[in-house]
Design an enzyme around this catalytic site. Sequence first.
Site, mmCIF file in Angstrom:
data_model
loop_
_atom_site.group_PDB
_atom_site.id
_atom_site.type_symbol
_atom_site.label_atom_id
_atom_site.label_comp_id
_atom_site.label_asym_id
_atom_site.label_seq_id
_atom_site.Cartn_x
_atom_site.Cartn_y
_atom_site.Cartn_z
ATOM 1 N N CYS A 39 1.554 -8.185 -16.562
ATOM 2 C CA CYS A 39 2.226 -8.744 -15.383
ATOM 3 C C CYS A 39 3.421 -7.879 -15.023
ATOM 4 O O CYS A 39 4.304 -7.647 -15.850
ATOM 5 C CB CYS A 39 2.695 -10.174 -15.658
ATOM 6 S SG CYS A 39 3.710 -10.858 -14.320
ATOM 7 N N THR A 82 -7.682 1.141 4.078
ATOM 8 C CA THR A 82 -7.316 0.551 5.363
ATOM 9 C C THR A 82 -8.385 0.818 6.414
ATOM 10 O O THR A 82 -8.785 -0.089 7.167
ATOM 11 C CB THR A 82 -5.958 1.100 5.843
ATOM 12 O OG1 THR A 82 -4.963 0.820 4.854
ATOM 13 C CG2 THR A 82 -5.545 0.458 7.152
ATOM 14 N N CYS A 122 -3.082 -11.208 -13.438
ATOM 15 C CA CYS A 122 -3.349 -12.175 -14.503
ATOM 16 C C CYS A 122 -4.700 -12.860 -14.307
ATOM 17 O O CYS A 122 -5.415 -13.133 -15.278
ATOM 18 C CB CYS A 122 -2.228 -13.213 -14.579
ATOM 19 S SG CYS A 122 -1.938 -14.114 -13.041
ATOM 20 N N CYS A 164 6.556 -14.743 -9.518
ATOM 21 C CA CYS A 164 5.248 -14.183 -9.152
ATOM 22 C C CYS A 164 5.307 -13.423 -7.823
ATOM 23 O O CYS A 164 5.822 -13.933 -6.823
ATOM 24 C CB CYS A 164 4.219 -15.303 -9.059
ATOM 25 S SG CYS A 164 2.563 -14.752 -8.630
ATOM 26 N N CYS A 167 0.322 -10.473 -7.291
ATOM 27 C CA CYS A 167 -0.488 -9.267 -7.484
ATOM 28 C C CYS A 167 -1.897 -9.603 -7.956
ATOM 29 O O CYS A 167 -2.803 -8.786 -7.813
ATOM 30 C CB CYS A 167 0.196 -8.310 -8.455
ATOM 31 S SG CYS A 167 0.133 -8.818 -10.191
ATOM 32 N N SER A 195 0.850 -1.179 0.000
ATOM 33 C CA SER A 195 0.000 0.000 0.000
ATOM 34 C C SER A 195 0.883 1.225 0.000
ATOM 35 O O SER A 195 2.096 1.130 0.191
ATOM 36 C CB SER A 195 -0.912 0.013 1.232
ATOM 37 O OG SER A 195 -1.773 1.132 1.198
#
Length: 548
Positions: free
Chosen positions: A490, A338, A522, A516, A519, A53
């Site tokens: 990606c 948040t 994909c 990877c 996230c 974040s």
Amino acid sequence: MGEVVREQMEFDILIVGGGPAGLSAAIRLKQLLPSLEICLIEKASEIGAHIVSGVVIEPTALNELIPDWQQKNAPLDTSVQHEAFFYLPNEDKSINIPIIKSIMPQMDNEGNYVGSLGDFCRWLAAEAEAMDIQIFPGFAGSDLIIENNRVMGVVTGDMGLEKDGSQGGNYVPGMELRAKYTLFAEGCRGSLSKKLMGFFNLRQGVDPQTYGIGIKELWEIPQEKFSAGYIQHSFGWPLDNRTYGGSWLYHFGSNLVSCGFVLGLDYENTWLSPFDEMQRVKKHPIIRKYLEGGRRIGYSARALSEGGYQSIPKLTFPGGLLIGDAAGFLNVPKIKGTHTAMKSGMIAAESIVEALNTQQAEPMIYQFRIRKSWVYDELYQVRNIRPAFAKFGAKFATLYTGFDSLVRGKVPWTFRHRLADNDKLKAASLCVKPDYPKPDDKLTFSRESSVFLANIDHRDDQPVHLKLKNPSIWKTVNWDIFKAPETRYCPAGVYEVVDADHENQEPKLQINAQNCIHCKTCDIKDPTQNIDWETPEGGSGPNYSGGM
């Protein structure tokens, strides 16, 4: 392979996900009913290791949950001191848009704090453990336990499987974690949350969820360029009028700057690369003046739910509920989630206690309590702002946003999200390729050097956790029509086309799953929804350190 015998553990409450929503729910449950046996599992190697974040935290929910958080040394030391908002018409110019609180209340950050959400979650976890809440990092929820149409818990992922799925020498079967109620706090596009929405049809009657991808770099900059508590946002260049997104710069800690870029995944141009757009925006004078002479020390990326009010699914089902960004409580115009995630977790806790007392199979009171809370009011007020950008384009939508903010969303209409993000992509023959310059390794960088900073750890011989449901579709759709968009959307170089330039050979998709960073882009943007993101072995993935 014979039938797997799994150890079973039983709890009153099981929480899947160690972000702000899950941890807040756990703490509030213990505050209300200290005798509860609560277990929280987190797929990362430690709490906070997968948290991404900006972050600017609005302390509304924190003040309710832990009123003495400052005395308890919560890692929110940098208060917002000054903020700026820019429109970038091109690569050189910027227009400063004054933040008028009476017109743009969602952009007002007075009283908020800049920091690391990962560090904040580590602090929340310590508070939870002090209350005898059991927290198990490194345990990925891989499947649901559903009996008689009720969720009874989850199965954690097996450890020690070989690449072909067979049991290796260090094989340890996953456990069945059972509970009276299970709270799903997996964050955006959680793999179990996706299964739940399908099994219980939780999305019936609501708009498709729309998403963004946030790409973040952590920089250490020279003291003379650092201004503690300064936050800066921009929109416009390098994106065109039809593509939603913008950048941020947050100064916090000791000469640290969070530099990030969010891009809506409803973009149309198949040649667009969110990663490369992020690298381009750093070259604008209003951003590069802070970063030049500095040192990039971290990299991360994560999808975020941008649909807001229109896209919130049914939140409850027999045996549990959805909280935080798993449900889509992000306030997009405010660029914050948040505080809403924490509040949803707190409301969930209060609803669960009531459901326990009345022995309800489905804690339906949660849906009612959310609708009566400030979370619902906040999201309803800004419901039209994000879809306005998809409907009108950035320039006209900016004018509409000013009007909508002035009347606090009190208009008789609600704009809709008509299509899912994967349905927005246009064929390669209809799109223009952006010009992405080569990285200079000082201000702009390659994917390879960026991924190195994410401290990724995937055991090379574990099963690939990114699956093509139908491998034959990739060539006829992804390659022939869209020219492999997964190689561009990606941000970690997971997807690679091989043999594309070889005569008499068909191009093939190579999946470098070890790159990877979880996230989930994909899983969201693939044109035919052919890519399925499953949880890898527990503890795998990025390991974001303090400051991220």
